[in-house]
Design a protein around this motif. Structure first.
Motif, short mmCIF file in Angstrom:
data_model
loop_
_atom_site.label_atom_id
_atom_site.label_comp_id
_atom_site.label_asym_id
_atom_site.label_seq_id
_atom_site.Cartn_x
_atom_site.Cartn_y
_atom_site.Cartn_z
N GLY A 168 0.77 -1.23 0.00
CA GLY A 168 0.00 0.00 0.00
C GLY A 168 0.80 1.28 0.00
N TYR A 169 2.10 1.23 -0.26
CA TYR A 169 2.92 2.44 -0.25
C TYR A 169 3.11 2.99 -1.65
N VAL A 170 3.15 4.31 -1.73
CA VAL A 170 3.73 4.98 -2.89
C VAL A 170 5.01 5.65 -2.41
N PHE A 171 5.94 5.88 -3.32
CA PHE A 171 7.28 6.26 -2.91
C PHE A 171 7.65 7.65 -3.41
N LEU A 172 8.03 8.49 -2.46
CA LEU A 172 8.57 9.81 -2.77
C LEU A 172 10.08 9.74 -2.62
N ASP A 173 10.80 9.99 -3.69
CA ASP A 173 12.26 9.97 -3.67
C ASP A 173 12.79 11.37 -3.90
N VAL A 174 13.68 11.80 -3.03
CA VAL A 174 14.28 13.14 -3.12
C VAL A 174 15.78 13.00 -3.32
N ASP A 175 16.31 13.74 -4.28
CA ASP A 175 17.75 13.70 -4.54
C ASP A 175 18.13 14.96 -5.30
N ASP A 176 19.42 15.26 -5.31
CA ASP A 176 19.89 16.40 -6.09
C ASP A 176 20.95 15.94 -7.07
N THR A 177 21.17 16.73 -8.08
CA THR A 177 22.16 16.40 -9.10
C THR A 177 22.78 17.68 -9.64
N ARG A 227 22.07 27.18 -6.42
CA ARG A 227 23.42 27.49 -6.87
C ARG A 227 24.30 26.24 -6.80
N GLY A 228 25.34 26.22 -7.60
CA GLY A 228 26.14 25.03 -7.74
C GLY A 228 26.85 24.57 -6.48
N ALA A 229 27.26 25.51 -5.64
CA ALA A 229 27.99 25.16 -4.42
C ALA A 229 27.06 24.87 -3.25
N CYS A 230 25.78 24.76 -3.51
CA CYS A 230 24.80 24.55 -2.44
C CYS A 230 24.92 23.15 -1.86
N GLY A 231 24.77 23.03 -0.54
CA GLY A 231 24.74 21.73 0.10
C GLY A 231 23.46 20.99 -0.22
N SER A 232 23.52 19.67 -0.28
CA SER A 232 22.36 18.87 -0.69
C SER A 232 21.10 19.13 0.13
N PRO A 233 21.18 19.21 1.47
CA PRO A 233 19.94 19.34 2.26
C PRO A 233 19.33 20.74 2.26
N ARG A 234 20.01 21.73 1.71
CA ARG A 234 19.48 23.10 1.76
C ARG A 234 18.15 23.18 0.99
N GLY A 235 17.10 23.58 1.68
CA GLY A 235 15.79 23.72 1.06
C GLY A 235 15.05 22.42 0.84
N ALA A 236 15.65 21.29 1.24
CA ALA A 236 15.01 20.00 0.98
C ALA A 236 13.74 19.81 1.81
N GLY A 237 13.70 20.41 3.01
CA GLY A 237 12.50 20.31 3.83
C GLY A 237 11.29 20.95 3.16
N LYS A 238 11.47 22.14 2.63
CA LYS A 238 10.39 22.84 1.94
C LYS A 238 9.97 22.08 0.68
N LEU A 239 10.96 21.61 -0.09
CA LEU A 239 10.63 20.86 -1.30
C LEU A 239 9.86 19.59 -0.96
N THR A 240 10.26 18.91 0.12
CA THR A 240 9.56 17.70 0.54
C THR A 240 8.12 18.00 0.92
N SER A 241 7.90 19.09 1.64
CA SER A 241 6.54 19.48 2.01
C SER A 241 5.70 19.78 0.77
N ASP A 242 6.29 20.51 -0.19
CA ASP A 242 5.57 20.81 -1.42
C ASP A 242 5.24 19.54 -2.19
N ALA A 243 6.20 18.63 -2.26
CA ALA A 243 5.99 17.39 -3.00
C ALA A 243 4.89 16.55 -2.38
N LEU A 244 4.89 16.44 -1.06
CA LEU A 244 3.86 15.64 -0.38
C LEU A 244 2.48 16.28 -0.52
N ALA A 245 2.42 17.61 -0.53
CA ALA A 245 1.14 18.28 -0.75
C ALA A 245 0.62 17.98 -2.16
N THR A 246 1.51 17.95 -3.14
CA THR A 246 1.12 17.62 -4.50
C THR A 246 0.64 16.18 -4.60
#
Length: 464
Positions: free
Chosen positions: A137-146, A191-210
């Motif tokens: 019964g799970y759907v999967f939200l995957d978060v990553d940066d590149t 920006r290119g020198a940004c750390g991976s977790p920067r802003g990930a909390g907000k993006l995760t919230s937006d993604a789950l709302a969608t």
């Protein structure tokens, strides 16, 4: 295959005004129209001056160009060849579309994010884009940066990130079910020198709302999966607060090592992988391992109200001793450990298998970089941020078209879908105010194209 030996009988001239090279854009853009792409962009975007006029048509043009294979602003010229003007209205010049993108501010990029979210919701209503028949019964939200590589110093925000490559950092969130390919539900350019977790909390919230707004997933449980770069309170708490379970690779800090040390020898369960896994550390393929789990509370260094209770699932594989000879065995076996923290209710073996499925987002990263994100075409950061969102919309639209067409394309790459459904040459014929498309005889993927054309609502006759 050999070129005809009668070379004198072969010639070429670019003089036919009734030919198009991407006849598959007709049903795909009809599907986009049905899902409200143009209307949504026209309603939500407020780009000022003449550059922002007819925003809906310009957004549709950019998405259509990306679906057809454009990976730069100049490539949008493919919308203006042959008989394209007979099939589509407002075939904008690349310079016009470039000026439109460069007029974006951060606020306009967020408006475009809103368009992308609503467009995806409409696509799921009109196509079988999301199908979930998983007993868990799970759907999967995957978060990553590149890192998207750029060249030169005129790209705003570019820099050297964790990969050592000069570029800009794209943070993506994808949704996958047990029976469907991943789709992009949220995206953010940094920006290119940004750390991976920067802003990930907000993006995760937006993604789950969608995800919760998407049809067919409102009652499904959601498992948010992350790699070790996102093992932090802000991101994990955002996912849990939004109602998702989490599965995140844990860093091997002292607390994790102490927890692993408390696992009894009899607590390990042997597993065999259906498909061997390549281990980057030992540079070998691994087909078996052992797993165990132990109760664990994460982020105990924070105040008590911010502690997160879950389980630590640990996988261990034998450490190869290269110095040991056949006649000199080691005194005891040593292992390398890989741990992840989870709040799901899956059993140990299933949780381990499910967490490893997070790697599928790397395929999405590669797919996007092999198509619309091969370049970030502007020197203006906000224009590139808008380009990323448009690329995600084109990716989802291509996936939706493939699910409608069937014929095994639902999980194909964008390049494969484009080759079979989009990049089809056709000759345009008109009679009694009716347009007919004459497509190649014996096209191998005729059935899928015809199904897509019929489902999109054909206003144009086809002849094969």
């Amino acid at each position: 295959m050999q070129v005809s030996h009668m070379a004198r009988a072969v010639s070429g001239s670019f003089d036919d005004p009734n030919l198009v090279s991407v006849a598959g854009l007709v049903p795909v853009m009809k599907l986009a129209e049905k899902a409200g792409l143009r209307a949504l962009a026209q309603r939500w975007l407020s780009v000022p001056t003449d550059k922002g006029a007819n925003a809906g048509l310009k957004v549709a043009s950019l998405v259509g160009g990306m679906v057809a294979g454009a990976d730069s602003i100049d490539d949008m010229a493919l919308l203006r060849h042959g008989g394209m003007r007979k099939l589509f209205n407002a075939c904008y010049a690349p310079s016009t579309l470039g000026s439109f993108l460069r007029s974006f501010t951060f606020g306009h990029v967020r408006q475009l994010d809103a368009v992308a979210s609503r467009f995806l919701g409409n696509l799921t209503e009109h196509t079988p884009l999301l199908v979930n028949d998983n007993d868990n019964g799970y759907v999967f939200l995957d978060v990553d940066d590149t890192i998207i590589e750029v060249h030169g110093y005129q790209k705003q925000g570019s820099g050297y990130g964790y990969s050592g490559v000069r570029g800009l950092n794209a943070l993506l969130a994808t949704l996958k079910t047990s029976s469907s390919a991943p789709i992009v539900v949220a995206q953010r350019l940094r920006r290119g020198a940004c750390g991976s977790p920067r802003g990930a909390g907000k993006l995760t919230s937006d993604a789950l709302a969608t995800i919760k707004r998407l049809r067919g997933t409102n009652t499904a449980r959601i498992l948010a999966r992350f790699d070790s770069a996102f093992y932090g309170y802000a991101t994990i708490n955002a996912a849990i607060k939004a109602g998702a379970a989490v599965s995140v690779t844990a860093r091997m800090d002292p607390a994790i090592k102490r927890a692993i040390g408390t696992i009894p020898d009899g607590g390990w369960e042997a597993i065999e992988y259906t498909d061997a896994i390549y281990d980057e550390t030992s540079k070998t393929w691994i087909s078996n391992a052992e797993v165990a789990e132990i109760a664990f509370t994460a982020f105990t260094s924070r105040k008590k109200s911010e502690h997160i209770i879950g389980r630590l699932v640990v996988r261990r594989i034998p450490e190869l001793n290269k110095k040991a000879g056949a006649d000199q065995p080691t005194l005891f076996d040593t292992h390398r450990f890989h741990a992840f923290f989870t709040t799901s209710d899956l059993d140990t073996v299933t949780a381990d298998k499910t967490h490893r499925g997070h790697a599928i987002i790397e395929q999405v990263n590669a797919d996007l970089k092999g198509s619309a994100l091969a370049h970030l075409p502007s020197g203006v950061f906000t224009a590139n941020a808008a380009w990323l969102t448009l690329a995600a919309m084109a990716f989802n639209l291509t996936r939706a078209a493939a699910t409608v067409a069937g014929t095994g394309l639902a999980k194909a790459t964008t390049a494969t879908i484009r080759r079979k459904l989009i990049s089809i040459p056709a000759r345009i014929a008109t009679s009694a105010r009716r347009i007919s498309l004459h497509l190649p005889m014996d096209w191998p993927w005729k059935t899928g194209w015809t199904v897509l054309f019929d489902r999109a609502g054909p206003p144009i006759a086809t002849t094969t």
